[in-house]
Design a protein around this motif. Structure first.
Motif: not given
Length: 305
Positions: A4-6, A60-62, A16-17, A91-94
Motif C-alpha cells: 500500500i502506498q501514500i 510516495p511512502l509505504v 493505493r495497492l 515514522f519517517q520510514r514506515g
C-alpha cells in the motif's frame, strides 16, 4: 510484491495497492515477511499531512509502523531466517503495509510463542505508549492517584492495567460498553463523559493522562493537584493555562524503544495485559481499514493481514 502506498497527503481513498520491488536488507537489517500490520490513529494523521512538520516524509511512502512476521533474510547479528519477530520502525520510514518490509538494528524483537501474529502486531505502539508514560516519564508508584481521559481507548486500556499493577488508584472516563470493560479490568472509578459535570468530585490527582485532547484537556487541569502532572498524547497542553493552574503539563510522543517493546510483549505473553482487536482485514482493504478508523466505526485495534 504487493504494498500500500501514500502517493500524496490526503484522505483514506488515496491509499493505493501497488506492485513494487521487494526491498533488499543492508548491513544490520532484516527483511521480514509481514504476517500482520496494526493500524493506529497516528497513521491517519501522518497520511493527512497533519504531522508533516514533525514527521516529514518522502512520498510516495509505504505506511505502517508496527508489524509481526517471519524473517526472510537477515544481515543482523542474532537474527536468522525463519525467526518469528515483532517490529516497530521509525515514522519517517514506515513499510509495514506490505508483503515484505525492512527493519533495522534495535527495531526487531522475538515474537513470544504465546501470542499470535495478530496479537503481537497490536502491541508496540499503544502498549509501548502506556508503559512509557507510566514507567519512564511519570514514574508512577503505589498510592498515586491517576486520572485517564479516554480510558476506554487502546492506550487507555493498557494504562489502566499497568497502573493498577503498580498499586495506583485509577479513575477514568468512558461511555457505553467501555464502562463495563474498564470495571472488569479493576479500575477504581469510571465516569461517563457524556454526563454533564462528569469531573465533579474528582480532585487531588497526581497524574492525569489525556488521550482525547481539545476542550476536555483544559477541563482536566482543574482536577490535578498543585505541582501534579498532566501528560497528553494528542496535543501540547497550554503552558500558560498549566501555570495558572499550578501544575506541570507536557506533550508526550512515544519514541522507538526496543527495551520497552520487549517489556510489553512479555507482559502480554504472561497474560498481565490484554488489549482488544476490533477487526482484521486483508492488506488490499487498507483504504477501508482507514475509513473505519477515521470514522471510529470499530472498537479496538484494526489489523491488516
Amino acid at each position: 510484491m504487493k504494498a500500500i502506498q501514500i502517493p500524496h497527503y490526503g484522505g483514506a481513498d488515496m491509499l493505493r495497492l501497488v506492485d513494487i520491488d521487494r526491498p533488499t536488507p543492508q548491513d544490520r537489517e532484516v527483511l521480514i515477511q509481514v504476517k500482520a500490520a496494526s493500524l493506529n490513529p497516528v497513521d491517519s494523521k501522518i497520511r493527512n499531512g497533519y504531522l508533516k512538520d514533525i514527521v516529514p516524509l518522502r512520498l510516495p511512502l509505504v505506511p505502517g509502523w508496527e508489524a509481526s512476521g517471519v524473517v526472510a533474510e537477515s544481515r543482523l547479528d542474532g537474527v536468522k531466517p525463519g525467526d518469528e519477530v515483532v517490529t516497530r520502525v521509525p515514522f519517517q520510514r514506515g513499510g509495514a503495509y506490505a508483503e515484505y518490509m525492512i527493519a533495522g538494528e534495535g527495531e526487531v524483537v522475538p515474537k513470544p510463542r504465546e501470542l499470535s501474529f495478530i496479537e503481537a502486531a497490536t502491541l508496540p505502539i499503544v502498549a509501548g505508549a502506556a508503559y512509557t508514560l507510566l514507567h519512564k516519564i511519570a514514574s508512577v508508584k503505589a498510592g498515586d492517584r491517576i486520572f485517564l481521559l479516554g480510558a476506554g481507548g487502546s492506550v487507555g486500556l493498557y494504562a489502566v492495567q499497568m497502573a493498577k499493577a503498580l498499586g495506583a488508584t485509577v479513575i477514568g472516563t468512558a461511555t457505553g460498553e467501555d464502562l463495563d470493560v474498564l470495571r472488569g479490568l479493576g479500575i477504581d472509578q469510571v465516569v461517563d463523559y457524556t454526563i454533564p459535570g462528569y469531573l465533579d468530585g474528582v480532585r487531588d490527582i497526581d497524574l492525569a493522562l489525556d488521550f482525547v485532547g481539545g476542550p476536555a484537556q483544559e477541563a482536566l487541569m482543574s482536577v490535578v493537584r498543585k505541582n501534579g502532572l498532566l501528560l497528553s498524547t494528542v496535543n501540547p497542553p497550554s503552558a500558560d493555562k498549566a501555570a495558572a493552574a499550578s501544575i506541570r503539563a507536557s506533550f508526550a510522543m512515544t519514541i522507538l524503544d526496543q527495551a520497552v517493546m520487549e517489556k510489553v510483549l512479555g507482559l502480554a505473553a504472561r497474560g498481565e495485559i490484554k488489549g482488544r482487536i476490533g477487526k482484521v482485514l486483508p492488506l488490499a482493504q487498507a483504504a477501508e481499514a482507514h475509513r473505519l478508523m477515521d470514522g471510529h466505526a470499530v472498537v479496538g485495534k484494526i489489523v491488516l493481514v
